[in-house]
Write a protein that holds these residues in place. Structure first.
Motif, PDB file in Angstrom:
ATOM      1  N   UNK A 109      43.395  48.702 -15.568  1.00  0.00           N
ATOM      2  CA  UNK A 109      42.847  47.562 -16.303  1.00  0.00           C
ATOM      3  C   UNK A 109      42.233  46.517 -15.391  1.00  0.00           C
ATOM      4  N   UNK A 110      42.962  46.095 -14.372  1.00  0.00           N
ATOM      5  CA  UNK A 110      42.516  44.974 -13.541  1.00  0.00           C
ATOM      6  C   UNK A 110      41.627  45.459 -12.397  1.00  0.00           C
ATOM      7  N   UNK A 111      40.487  44.799 -12.199  1.00  0.00           N
ATOM      8  CA  UNK A 111      39.511  45.310 -11.228  1.00  0.00           C
ATOM      9  C   UNK A 111      39.971  45.204  -9.787  1.00  0.00           C
ATOM     10  N   UNK A 112      39.662  46.239  -9.011  1.00  0.00           N
ATOM     11  CA  UNK A 112      39.776  46.156  -7.559  1.00  0.00           C
ATOM     12  C   UNK A 112      38.436  45.634  -7.027  1.00  0.00           C
ATOM     13  N   UNK A 113      38.196  45.777  -5.735  1.00  0.00           N
ATOM     14  CA  UNK A 113      36.972  45.211  -5.161  1.00  0.00           C
ATOM     15  C   UNK A 113      35.708  45.763  -5.829  1.00  0.00           C
ATOM     16  N   UNK A 114      35.649  47.084  -6.021  1.00  0.00           N
ATOM     17  CA  UNK A 114      34.445  47.656  -6.625  1.00  0.00           C
ATOM     18  C   UNK A 114      34.305  47.214  -8.076  1.00  0.00           C
ATOM     19  N   UNK A 115      35.426  47.083  -8.775  1.00  0.00           N
ATOM     20  CA  UNK A 115      35.379  46.604 -10.152  1.00  0.00           C
ATOM     21  C   UNK A 115      34.917  45.162 -10.241  1.00  0.00           C
ATOM     22  N   UNK A 116      35.376  44.336  -9.290  1.00  0.00           N
ATOM     23  CA  UNK A 116      34.926  42.944  -9.253  1.00  0.00           C
ATOM     24  C   UNK A 116      33.412  42.865  -9.119  1.00  0.00           C
ATOM     25  N   UNK A 117      32.876  43.665  -8.215  1.00  0.00           N
ATOM     26  CA  UNK A 117      31.431  43.670  -8.033  1.00  0.00           C
ATOM     27  C   UNK A 117      30.713  44.101  -9.304  1.00  0.00           C
ATOM     28  N   UNK A 118      31.241  45.112  -9.988  1.00  0.00           N
ATOM     29  CA  UNK A 118      30.563  45.618 -11.182  1.00  0.00           C
ATOM     30  C   UNK A 118      30.603  44.616 -12.336  1.00  0.00           C
ATOM     31  N   UNK A 119      31.717  43.888 -12.464  1.00  0.00           N
ATOM     32  CA  UNK A 119      31.786  42.862 -13.507  1.00  0.00           C
ATOM     33  C   UNK A 119      30.832  41.722 -13.176  1.00  0.00           C
ATOM     34  N   UNK A 120      30.846  41.282 -11.924  1.00  0.00           N
ATOM     35  CA  UNK A 120      29.908  40.236 -11.507  1.00  0.00           C
ATOM     36  C   UNK A 120      28.473  40.678 -11.744  1.00  0.00           C
ATOM     37  N   UNK A 121      28.190  41.946 -11.459  1.00  0.00           N
ATOM     38  CA  UNK A 121      26.835  42.469 -11.646  1.00  0.00           C
ATOM     39  C   UNK A 121      26.432  42.467 -13.118  1.00  0.00           C
ATOM     40  N   UNK A 122      27.392  42.695 -14.011  1.00  0.00           N
ATOM     41  CA  UNK A 122      27.073  42.685 -15.438  1.00  0.00           C
ATOM     42  C   UNK A 122      26.603  41.306 -15.877  1.00  0.00           C
ATOM     43  N   UNK A 123      27.305  40.267 -15.443  1.00  0.00           N
ATOM     44  CA  UNK A 123      26.897  38.904 -15.778  1.00  0.00           C
ATOM     45  C   UNK A 123      25.576  38.552 -15.096  1.00  0.00           C
TER      46      UNK A 123
ATOM     47  N   UNK B 248      18.845  33.754 -10.879  1.00  0.00           N
ATOM     48  CA  UNK B 248      19.321  34.587  -9.786  1.00  0.00           C
ATOM     49  C   UNK B 248      18.421  35.792  -9.564  1.00  0.00           C
ATOM     50  N   UNK B 249      19.019  36.842  -9.017  1.00  0.00           N
ATOM     51  CA  UNK B 249      18.263  38.064  -8.740  1.00  0.00           C
ATOM     52  C   UNK B 249      19.064  39.275  -9.147  1.00  0.00           C
ATOM     53  N   UNK B 250      18.515  40.441  -8.871  1.00  0.00           N
ATOM     54  CA  UNK B 250      19.223  41.690  -9.147  1.00  0.00           C
ATOM     55  C   UNK B 250      20.453  41.768  -8.257  1.00  0.00           C
ATOM     56  N   UNK B 251      21.529  42.309  -8.795  1.00  0.00           N
ATOM     57  CA  UNK B 251      22.797  42.384  -8.082  1.00  0.00           C
ATOM     58  C   UNK B 251      22.917  43.745  -7.394  1.00  0.00           C
ATOM     59  N   UNK B 252      23.162  43.732  -6.121  1.00  0.00           N
ATOM     60  CA  UNK B 252      23.323  44.965  -5.357  1.00  0.00           C
ATOM     61  C   UNK B 252      24.808  45.274  -5.254  1.00  0.00           C
ATOM     62  N   UNK B 253      25.257  46.342  -5.935  1.00  0.00           N
ATOM     63  CA  UNK B 253      26.678  46.692  -5.932  1.00  0.00           C
ATOM     64  C   UNK B 253      27.006  47.693  -4.825  1.00  0.00           C
ATOM     65  N   UNK B 254      26.025  48.087  -4.032  1.00  0.00           N
ATOM     66  CA  UNK B 254      26.289  49.083  -2.988  1.00  0.00           C
ATOM     67  C   UNK B 254      27.035  48.459  -1.809  1.00  0.00           C
TER      68      UNK B 254
ATOM     69  N   UNK C  83      22.535  40.344 -16.641  1.00  0.00           N
ATOM     70  CA  UNK C  83      22.141  39.800 -17.943  1.00  0.00           C
ATOM     71  C   UNK C  83      21.356  38.507 -17.781  1.00  0.00           C
ATOM     72  N   UNK C  84      21.830  37.611 -16.929  1.00  0.00           N
ATOM     73  CA  UNK C  84      21.154  36.322 -16.737  1.00  0.00           C
ATOM     74  C   UNK C  84      19.806  36.484 -16.048  1.00  0.00           C
ATOM     75  N   UNK C  85      19.745  37.427 -15.124  1.00  0.00           N
ATOM     76  CA  UNK C  85      18.486  37.640 -14.418  1.00  0.00           C
ATOM     77  C   UNK C  85      17.429  38.228 -15.351  1.00  0.00           C
ATOM     78  N   UNK C  86      17.825  39.217 -16.140  1.00  0.00           N
ATOM     79  CA  UNK C  86      16.867  39.889 -17.011  1.00  0.00           C
ATOM     80  C   UNK C  86      16.418  39.009 -18.173  1.00  0.00           C
ATOM     81  N   UNK C  87      17.361  38.264 -18.755  1.00  0.00           N
ATOM     82  CA  UNK C  87      17.026  37.489 -19.953  1.00  0.00           C
ATOM     83  C   UNK C  87      16.506  36.093 -19.646  1.00  0.00           C
ATOM     84  N   UNK C  88      17.024  35.471 -18.607  1.00  0.00           N
ATOM     85  CA  UNK C  88      16.705  34.064 -18.341  1.00  0.00           C
ATOM     86  C   UNK C  88      16.028  33.831 -16.991  1.00  0.00           C
ATOM     87  N   UNK C  89      15.882  34.863 -16.200  1.00  0.00           N
ATOM     88  CA  UNK C  89      15.274  34.698 -14.891  1.00  0.00           C
ATOM     89  C   UNK C  89      16.136  33.959 -13.884  1.00  0.00           C
TER      90      UNK C  89
END
Length: 227
Positions: A196-210, A221-227, A213-219
């Motif tokens: 359930x609770x995110x580890x480091x990779x999960x944290x990045x993926x949740x941050x990337x989801x937010x 920030x920028x694209x999130x690099x999860x690599x 969304x903000x980058x695509x809809x509202x311009x």
């Protein structure tokens, strides 16, 4: 200046020794957002599992500029946040809410329809505090209980449908609501430490989801690099 407030449950508050997705998003916005911003909220602590209290400040990165502020609680959901969001928005002058709620509600307190009603109450209360507030909603993401409990999984799927409808129905130009996409390729066996609770990779993926969304809809920030 944009003032972001993370709102969530145990996946957002995090526990002692973690970075949290809040930290990952802050790093991303520092690197990509063109303009000043703040992370705000009435709370700062992590959850201390040893004492079962939200009293730890042992973040994995103690960067002195990291704004620890949030409105998140271990075991809290839409049911708990709807009554307090207006005061938090007023007190901290938040104008963008980043919301990850629902798992706790469905697991312990309310069914999908009742949870959606509390989502509506949350949005109404936030707008009473600031009629121009923006909100980004994250659906309930994969979790271990949904893998083994079919009725619960059905409730999660139903709530996510209702959340999408609520977001679309309540969206308005002066106070936009944005439904984030679930983190792509989110795997509870690789992206969490307990299902359930995110580890480091999960944290990045949740941050990337937010961030996505903000980058695509509202311009923002920028694209999130999860690599």
């Amino acid at each position: 200046m944009l003032r972001f407030m993370p709102v969530g449950d145990s996946m957002t508050i995090g526990s002692a020794g973690e970075h949290t997705w809040r930290y990952r998003l802050w790093q991303h916005l520092r690197a990509t957002h063109d303009g000043p911003f703040k992370i705000v909220g009435p709370r700062e602590a992590l959850y201390d599992k040893a004492t079962n209290t939200p009293t730890s400040y042992e973040y994995a990165d103690t960067h002195p500029r990291f704004p620890r502020a949030h409105l998140a609680g271990w075991g809290e959901g839409w049911l708990h946040m709807a009554p307090v969001i207006a005061d938090a928005v007023r007190a901290h002058r938040a104008n963008v809410l980043l919301v990850s709620l629902g798992l706790i509600d469905l697991g312990f307190y309310t069914n999908a329809e009742q949870t959606a009603e509390n989502t509506h109450r949350f949005v109404t209360a936030a707008r009473e505090a600031d009629p121009r507030i923006r909100m980004v909603m994250l659906p309930v993401i994969p979790n271990v209980r949904a893998e083994t409990d079919a009725p619960f999984a059905a409730q999660v799927a139903r709530f996510n449908e209702l959340l999408a409808k609520t977001t679309a129905d309540l969206d308005e130009p002066r106070s936009p609501l944005l439904l984030a996409s679930p983190p792509p390729a989110y795997d509870i066996h690789r992206d969490t430490y307990d299902g359930t609770h995110p580890n480091a990779s999960g944290e990045h993926k949740i941050a990337a989801a937010f961030a996505g969304a903000m980058h695509e809809a509202w311009g923002l920030g920028g694209a999130y690099d999860v690599s």
